[in-house]
Each structure stands twice: as C-alpha cells, then as structure tokens.
Design a protein around this motif. Sequence first.
Motif, PDB file in Angstrom:
ATOM      1  N   SER A  21     -35.635 -10.263 -25.201  1.00  0.00           N
ATOM      2  CA  SER A  21     -35.039 -10.645 -23.929  1.00  0.00           C
ATOM      3  C   SER A  21     -35.616 -11.951 -23.393  1.00  0.00           C
ATOM      4  CB  SER A  21     -35.289  -9.524 -22.926  1.00  0.00           C
ATOM      5  OG  SER A  21     -36.683  -9.302 -22.877  1.00  0.00           O
ATOM      6  N   THR A  22     -36.360 -12.696 -24.251  1.00  0.00           N
ATOM      7  CA  THR A  22     -36.976 -13.923 -23.775  1.00  0.00           C
ATOM      8  C   THR A  22     -35.917 -14.896 -23.279  1.00  0.00           C
ATOM      9  OG1 THR A  22     -36.972 -14.580 -26.048  1.00  0.00           O
ATOM     10  CG2 THR A  22     -39.090 -13.909 -25.138  1.00  0.00           C
ATOM     11  N   SER A  23     -36.273 -15.670 -22.298  1.00  0.00           N
ATOM     12  CA  SER A  23     -35.291 -16.617 -21.757  1.00  0.00           C
ATOM     13  C   SER A  23     -35.097 -17.739 -22.764  1.00  0.00           C
ATOM     14  CB  SER A  23     -35.817 -17.201 -20.451  1.00  0.00           C
ATOM     15  OG  SER A  23     -36.709 -18.250 -20.753  1.00  0.00           O
ATOM     16  N   SER A  24     -33.993 -18.462 -22.605  1.00  0.00           N
ATOM     17  CA  SER A  24     -33.689 -19.510 -23.565  1.00  0.00           C
ATOM     18  C   SER A  24     -34.778 -20.577 -23.586  1.00  0.00           C
ATOM     19  CB  SER A  24     -32.345 -20.134 -23.240  1.00  0.00           C
ATOM     20  OG  SER A  24     -32.418 -20.714 -21.964  1.00  0.00           O
ATOM     21  N   LEU A  25     -35.546 -20.668 -22.509  1.00  0.00           N
ATOM     22  CA  LEU A  25     -36.587 -21.700 -22.469  1.00  0.00           C
ATOM     23  C   LEU A  25     -37.738 -21.392 -23.418  1.00  0.00           C
ATOM     24  CD1 LEU A  25     -36.812 -22.562 -18.697  1.00  0.00           C
ATOM     25  CD2 LEU A  25     -35.879 -23.932 -20.557  1.00  0.00           C
ATOM     26  N   SER A  26     -37.896 -20.147 -23.786  1.00  0.00           N
ATOM     27  CA  SER A  26     -39.016 -19.822 -24.653  1.00  0.00           C
ATOM     28  C   SER A  26     -38.618 -19.847 -26.122  1.00  0.00           C
ATOM     29  CB  SER A  26     -39.605 -18.461 -24.294  1.00  0.00           C
ATOM     30  OG  SER A  26     -38.637 -17.478 -24.573  1.00  0.00           O
ATOM     31  N   ARG A  27     -37.420 -20.285 -26.420  1.00  0.00           N
ATOM     32  CA  ARG A  27     -37.055 -20.479 -27.820  1.00  0.00           C
ATOM     33  C   ARG A  27     -36.431 -21.869 -27.970  1.00  0.00           C
ATOM     34  NH1 ARG A  27     -32.179 -22.298 -27.999  1.00  0.00           N
ATOM     35  NH2 ARG A  27     -30.460 -21.007 -27.353  1.00  0.00           N
ATOM     36  N   TYR A  28     -36.565 -22.407 -29.161  1.00  0.00           N
ATOM     37  CA  TYR A  28     -36.105 -23.772 -29.370  1.00  0.00           C
ATOM     38  C   TYR A  28     -35.512 -23.860 -30.766  1.00  0.00           C
ATOM     39  CZ  TYR A  28     -36.204 -28.862 -28.927  1.00  0.00           C
ATOM     40  OH  TYR A  28     -35.857 -30.188 -28.821  1.00  0.00           O
ATOM     41  N   TYR A  29     -34.279 -24.347 -30.817  1.00  0.00           N
ATOM     42  CA  TYR A  29     -33.598 -24.471 -32.107  1.00  0.00           C
ATOM     43  C   TYR A  29     -33.317 -25.944 -32.350  1.00  0.00           C
ATOM     44  CZ  TYR A  29     -29.789 -23.849 -35.554  1.00  0.00           C
ATOM     45  OH  TYR A  29     -28.983 -23.912 -36.654  1.00  0.00           O
ATOM     46  N   ARG A  57     -43.561 -28.527 -34.797  1.00  0.00           N
ATOM     47  CA  ARG A  57     -44.983 -28.149 -34.762  1.00  0.00           C
ATOM     48  C   ARG A  57     -45.503 -28.123 -33.324  1.00  0.00           C
ATOM     49  NH1 ARG A  57     -48.177 -28.520 -39.579  1.00  0.00           N
ATOM     50  NH2 ARG A  57     -46.958 -29.197 -41.368  1.00  0.00           N
ATOM     51  N   ARG A  58     -45.096 -29.114 -32.540  1.00  0.00           N
ATOM     52  CA  ARG A  58     -45.585 -29.129 -31.152  1.00  0.00           C
ATOM     53  C   ARG A  58     -45.024 -27.939 -30.368  1.00  0.00           C
ATOM     54  NH1 ARG A  58     -48.087 -31.823 -26.863  1.00  0.00           N
ATOM     55  NH2 ARG A  58     -46.940 -31.348 -24.967  1.00  0.00           N
ATOM     56  N   LYS A  59     -43.737 -27.674 -30.555  1.00  0.00           N
ATOM     57  CA  LYS A  59     -43.128 -26.549 -29.830  1.00  0.00           C
ATOM     58  C   LYS A  59     -43.850 -25.248 -30.170  1.00  0.00           C
ATOM     59  CE  LYS A  59     -39.728 -28.499 -27.654  1.00  0.00           C
ATOM     60  NZ  LYS A  59     -39.729 -28.524 -26.189  1.00  0.00           N
ATOM     61  N   ARG A  60     -44.093 -25.044 -31.467  1.00  0.00           N
ATOM     62  CA  ARG A  60     -44.744 -23.784 -31.861  1.00  0.00           C
ATOM     63  C   ARG A  60     -46.129 -23.697 -31.240  1.00  0.00           C
ATOM     64  NH1 ARG A  60     -43.266 -25.333 -37.468  1.00  0.00           N
ATOM     65  NH2 ARG A  60     -41.136 -24.583 -37.787  1.00  0.00           N
ATOM     66  N   ALA A  61     -46.855 -24.824 -31.248  1.00  0.00           N
ATOM     67  CA  ALA A  61     -48.218 -24.801 -30.707  1.00  0.00           C
ATOM     68  C   ALA A  61     -48.214 -24.633 -29.189  1.00  0.00           C
ATOM     69  CB  ALA A  61     -48.950 -26.074 -31.106  1.00  0.00           C
ATOM     70  N   LEU A  62     -47.036 -24.841 -28.584  1.00  0.00           N
ATOM     71  CA  LEU A  62     -46.919 -24.603 -27.139  1.00  0.00           C
ATOM     72  C   LEU A  62     -46.501 -23.161 -26.858  1.00  0.00           C
ATOM     73  CD1 LEU A  62     -45.084 -27.866 -26.027  1.00  0.00           C
ATOM     74  CD2 LEU A  62     -47.310 -27.093 -25.172  1.00  0.00           C
ATOM     75  N   THR A  66     -39.714 -21.175 -32.242  1.00  0.00           N
ATOM     76  CA  THR A  66     -38.978 -22.337 -32.738  1.00  0.00           C
ATOM     77  C   THR A  66     -38.266 -22.017 -34.044  1.00  0.00           C
ATOM     78  OG1 THR A  66     -40.635 -23.732 -31.717  1.00  0.00           O
ATOM     79  CG2 THR A  66     -39.316 -24.755 -33.435  1.00  0.00           C
ATOM     80  N   TRP A  67     -37.069 -22.535 -34.169  1.00  0.00           N
ATOM     81  CA  TRP A  67     -36.327 -22.397 -35.425  1.00  0.00           C
ATOM     82  C   TRP A  67     -35.901 -23.794 -35.848  1.00  0.00           C
ATOM     83  CZ3 TRP A  67     -36.633 -18.354 -38.342  1.00  0.00           C
ATOM     84  CH2 TRP A  67     -35.751 -18.168 -39.409  1.00  0.00           C
ATOM     85  N   LEU A 110     -43.452 -30.135 -44.840  1.00  0.00           N
ATOM     86  CA  LEU A 110     -42.555 -30.001 -43.680  1.00  0.00           C
ATOM     87  C   LEU A 110     -42.246 -28.517 -43.453  1.00  0.00           C
ATOM     88  CD1 LEU A 110     -40.225 -33.043 -44.410  1.00  0.00           C
ATOM     89  CD2 LEU A 110     -42.363 -32.950 -43.132  1.00  0.00           C
ATOM     90  N   THR A 111     -42.339 -28.117 -42.192  1.00  0.00           N
ATOM     91  CA  THR A 111     -42.329 -26.685 -41.884  1.00  0.00           C
ATOM     92  C   THR A 111     -40.957 -26.192 -41.399  1.00  0.00           C
ATOM     93  OG1 THR A 111     -43.079 -27.202 -39.657  1.00  0.00           O
ATOM     94  CG2 THR A 111     -44.776 -26.698 -41.279  1.00  0.00           C
TER      95      THR A 111
END
Length: 753
Positions: A21-29, A57-62, A66-67, A110-111
């Motif tokens: 149920s995470t908000s869209s702000l907590s995921r990044y595609y 990488r930055r998004k994940r570390a925040l 991330t996808w 590359l991840t």
Amino acid sequence: MKILACGTGESKSKDPPMADSTSSLSRYYLTTPIYYVNARPHLGHAYSTIVCDAIARRKRALGVETWFLTGTDEHGQKIERSAKQAGCTPQEFATRIAGEFRGLWDRLGLTYDDFIRTTEERHKRGVQKLFATLRDRGFIYKGSYTGQYCVSDEAWVDVAPGAPCPDCGRITETVSEENYFFKLSAFERKLLEFYEAHPEFMGPESTRREVISFVRSGLKDLSISRTSISWGIPVPGDEKHVIYVWLDALANYITALGYGSDDAADQAKFQKFWPADMHLIGKEISRFHCVYWPAFLMAAGIEPPRSVRANGWLLFDQGKMSKSRGNIVRAETVHEVLGADALRYFLLREIPFGQDGNFSFDALVQRYNGDLANGYGNLVSRVVNMVHKYFGGVAPEAGTQTQAEAALRASTENAIAAFGPQFEELNFSESLKSLWLLVAETDGYLTANAPWKKPAERDENEHQRLQARVLATAAEAIRVITALVYPILPDAAAKVWRQLGQGEIADASKQRFLKDLTWGGLRAGTKFGEPAPLFPRAEKDAVERMQSLEEQNNRTVIEAASEGETVSPGPATASPSVVPTTTTRIEDVRANEGLTQTSVVPHDASKPQETAHVHAVPAEMASSRLSAPAAPEGAPAASSVTSEPAHISIDDFVKVDLRVAQILVAERVPKADKLLRLEVDLGYEKRQILAGIAQHYEPEKLIGRKIVIVANLAPRKMRGLESNGMLLAASLEDGAPVLAGFLEEVPLGARLK
Ligand code: MSP
C-alpha cells in the motif's frame, strides 16, 4: 579471443516486488530506451544506461523502491535486413546482439532490475493486447497508404519520393500498402492540454518547445502496421500485418511490468509501478515518447508516464557517435584502461545533462587524473594512511572543534543539502562540481593543519590532539563525500567505505544510508580497513592505449577477412570477454557494423552525412587484381600487382560478400574530379557508394545499370560523404575501370559465389 555466435538467449527477470500500500512517492520506475540490435553497443548507448544506473542507485540508497528497466528493440525492417546480410535468422541475430548489450551492462556493473527483449512472449502478448484495446476503443481503422519510410529511424517521414529523411539524411523508401491507422489526429488538443497541465512531463526546455510546436503544427493519423515486412508482432486477428515497430517498442515500458498478463503477480507489479516516473531517452526520439506514446496510452485508457527526459548526444570528432558515421568508441575500451567508475564520472561530470557533449580520450584522461587520481583518490589515501600510521588504523576521537572544523562541517552539511536537489534535477555535472569543491576544501584543511608535521614548540599531547581532531574531521568529510558520490562511483565508494571501516556499501544502501546522511556518522574507535589504491594515476600512454585498443579491434576484423581467421569482435584485450559463447565467423562479425568503426576514420562534421551502411576499402583490396575504383581522390594509386598472389582457400573467398546491385542515382561529387556518388539498390536495402570512376563513366548513363558490389566492406568517408561498399571492375592497362556486369537477367541482391 572474444567470441560471438548465434545462439539462444533467455531473459532473466527478477521476481517483482510484492504490491503493497506504499504511496507512489516511495516507488520509482525508470527506463532507458530499448536499443536496436542491428549493431553492437557503443558509448552513446552506454551513456543513457549509465545515467539511469546512477539515478537508480541513488533512489535505492534513499529507501525508494526502485525498478530500473532496460532492454533491446528487436523487430523491424532494419534488423530484418541486418540479419539477412549476416546470413542469420532475425531471431538468431537479435539474440546475439541482445547478449552483447546485456553482457556489457553486466560487465560495467549496471544494476538494471529487468532486461526486456521485444521478441519475448510476455512482450508480444502485451503488444497484441494494447493493439486490440486501441481497436476495441475505436482508435484504429484500416486504410491504404503511400508514403516515404526511413528504415534507419523506422519512421514515416513527410518528404517527396526519393528525398532524404529530414532527421538522419538517409534515403527514404516509398511504401505503398494497406495499413492499420491510429487516430493520432484525435489527440492534438488532448496532448496540448496534457503538456499544459503537466509542465514537468518533458524536458529539457528545448525538447518541450520542439514537441509542442510539432503537435501544434497538426497531427496526422499514424500508420501502425506493415504488410511488406514479416519480422514483427502480428496484428491480432489479421496476421498478414505486423505491428509498427515503434508501437511495439514503446509498449515495452508496460509489457515489462506485466501489462497483458493474466497472472496476479504481474498485474500487481503493473499496478505498483505504472505510470513510469521517468523515461530517459535520446533527444532524437522525443517525438515518439512525448507525442505517440502518451497518445497511445490515453487512447488505451492508461495513464501516461510522469516524465520523459532527453539526453543530448555524445559526439566524437564533432559528429554524433554512431555506427553509420564510423566514429564510435566502445565502452569496453575505457573500462579496460581506466575502469567503469572513470567512465561514469566522466560522462556525468563533463556533459551537462541534456546537452551534446564531445568525447575525447585526452579530456577523459585529464579528468581522471585531475579529479579522481589527484583529487578524491589522493585525499582518501592521505587520510586513511595517516589514521593507520598515527592511530593504528582506529578512528580517533575528534575532541573539541575549532573554527576550522566548524567550517568544514558547515561546508559538508551544505553539500548534503545541495547535492540531492541538483541530482534530482539531473544536473549531475553541477552536483559533482560542487562536491569536488568539498574534496578540495577537505584537502586544503588537511594541508593547512598538517597533522604529519609537529612544530618544535607544540608539545606531544597537543600534537596528538590536533592529529586526532584533523584526521577524524577529514575522515568524516570523506565519509559524506563517499556516500554522496556512491551512485556515480560505486566501485570506488565501496572500497573507501571498507577503508573507513563502514563495511559493505551495498548493505548500507539497503539500509537507506543516503536518507539519513548527516555529519557525525564515523564513530571514534571504528577499525579502518587496509589502505588500497583507488585511482592509480593514468600514465602518459593511457590515451594511446585506448586509441590502439579501438584500432586493434578495427584491424582484427579487416585482417581476419583477408586471412581467413575467426575474429574477436570484442575489445582487443586480455580480459574476459563479454559473451563467452562460441567462435564467430567473419560474416557474423561484419554484420555488426559497429565493429569496424573507430576513431581512425576521420569525421568531417561540416559535410552532410548521407547513408547508413558505409564500408571502407581496405588497402589490401585496393591492390588486388580487381581494381578498386572507389579509391579516394588524392589517395595513392592502387599499386599494380606483379607477383603471383598466394592461393587462398574457398573459405577465404566466401568471406567477401559480392552482390548484384542496380544503380538508382549517379552524380558527380562537387570538387572531386574522379568521384561519383551512387545510390544503389540491393533488393533488400539501398545504399550510397562513392566510386572513383567519374573520368570513365558519364553518370547519366549508369542509371539503371546492374553491377557487382562488395557488400561487406568496412565503411569509409570521402569528401565528407560515406561510402558503403565497392564496385567491381576490371582494371585496364591505363588504369581505366570496366564495370563488371551480366548478360542474363539477375535479381537484385543475388550473391556471387
Ligand atoms: N530502439 C529505439 C528506441 C526505442 S525506445 C522505446 C532506438 N534505438 S537506438 O539503439 O537507435 O538508440 C537507443 C538510444 O541510444 C537512443 O536514446 C539514442 O539517443 C541513444 N544513442 C545512440 N547514439 C548516441 C550518442 N552518440 N549519444 C547519446 N545517445 C545516443 O532509438
């Protein structure tokens, strides 16, 4: 030896994260463009993928889930033709080159979370569903169409028959077919309203302006199927049509998330990650992403992506780096000599995102030595070594701060505050520039306090307190710099993290270490790791080494063609190959045009670039008994052959791809007495060839004539024009050429054996 072969490739996608149920702000595609598989990857392709990797990488570390999607675009006329030329099926050909892309991305570390190939079942299923949805909702109709098609761009263009493509300058082909049409015209107003309501949708500003003006100038309905080609996804229910390659390709962004699947996990993944937060693309494909794609989605009742950001082009010798211009540099070369981090740093620091940027080996080495070896690397080495030397490798207690420490702390806190927003704005260059001011300031702080030097008047205890304070403070600044730079220099940051006794940076990233980054994370008493070099200074010969790696690759292919060897299409290096499969035949390698193009082919940016498939004439060919009329003006005349040539085997002979072609256009090249510019039709493709026969043939009389060409020579540029192949002619005593021809009727493209 680097090996490449036709084989089967499979896609390995990770399990999707479970929907929550995470908000869209907590995921990044985020997505890269999917790369055409008609040629091997070069630095231009690596650029977008590296930028996305840094963002991911930055998004994940925040702590943002991330996808990161990348992949390959494998259908369409361009690939069909490349495969035919290579003597492979399109599927085999696509599998081989897709393996090259994926292998390189892995080698560069590359991840990506998923790598989609448009020939995969999951994609085909999703594209057919999208087509059916558009049709069911009344946005597709059947009609007939005659228009100009640019095979290189896989795009319909609005020019007169025979005119070049306004985008890439290559010859367009007249296509007359019964097609399915998408009602793009119905979206003119909707798109303009959408752009207005979502100013963040596209960038940079130049892209936004161009796209808006394109839409304002009026949208015509778009042909979205073809009957004259078969390498594509069939239209559901009308299988003689294949779906237009751009509709097919753009859909990858949703099919990779599970669009079109009945599986609950796929559907959950689609729900979770769509709409994409960012499609990162090259500026020349903005129209497809900012006009067609949102229109297709709106028509299908799917939300458009949140943003599209266009990067500029990587130039080499002032021209866009591309296989057809013969001016590519491969990422493997830089990786081999300076490492992946150096390449990442250079691309992000040197080129303001959104602008074109020139790549040069000199600039790369200068940046590497200046910023990485002498800058960050040297700073880390000084501090870590001194902590080992003076404190047995254990972080000292900083003690009471003086003004100098307070100032460095304030600068570091400012850097933490400034870096994120600059990075979010894709202003990587500025963010790194600012961070390197902190590197310099920390270095200056160290030098000003000189913990290695004890003045006679300072007592031992006081000196130890100073050493502890200065080294603890400098090490803390380095810790913060390292955390911030981790998305850009992941390998170096991992090493520094260990040296500072912080453990594995990948684990720290999972713990969202960037989210909570504040001054003071380095605890006194932490045991430091062993010092290890980060960026050994590049020697004077680094530039030559990179240049010769590129040249060697070029030569490997050409020499092998005349020596009957199997060749390595990968970097001329002792390091492991990208795709360890089986041995490659030269024809396979030749088909990968990217291989034969390097910095050794001079590029004249001031002259028009005309064709896609351009082959250089190797010297050994020019001196054979079959003369090479296409020798460039001013080049030494082909030496007459006096000695008997050595025997060659039949295997050697079959490596030369001789084909029947018909001359469509012949004209003199201005200011070049001997050169004619020809456009020839091979049946399966059209090309431009420059031939040195102008003193012996009237151009008008050549039109319609069937000739023989060497179709698999490396590209060559003459007078700023690209030549793709060589005509065969007998050479008379006085050097006059007589073109080879046929008495019987022969089909275009027929191979001479
Ligand atoms: N297949 C399409 C994209 C479909 S996306 C749904 C395509 N492929 S491509 O291989 O030609 O290009 C892929 C990306 O690489 C594009 O974004 C293009 O701009 C980028 N680059 C190719 N050469 C480049 C440079 N020299 N410099 C920077 N990017 C370049 O288009």
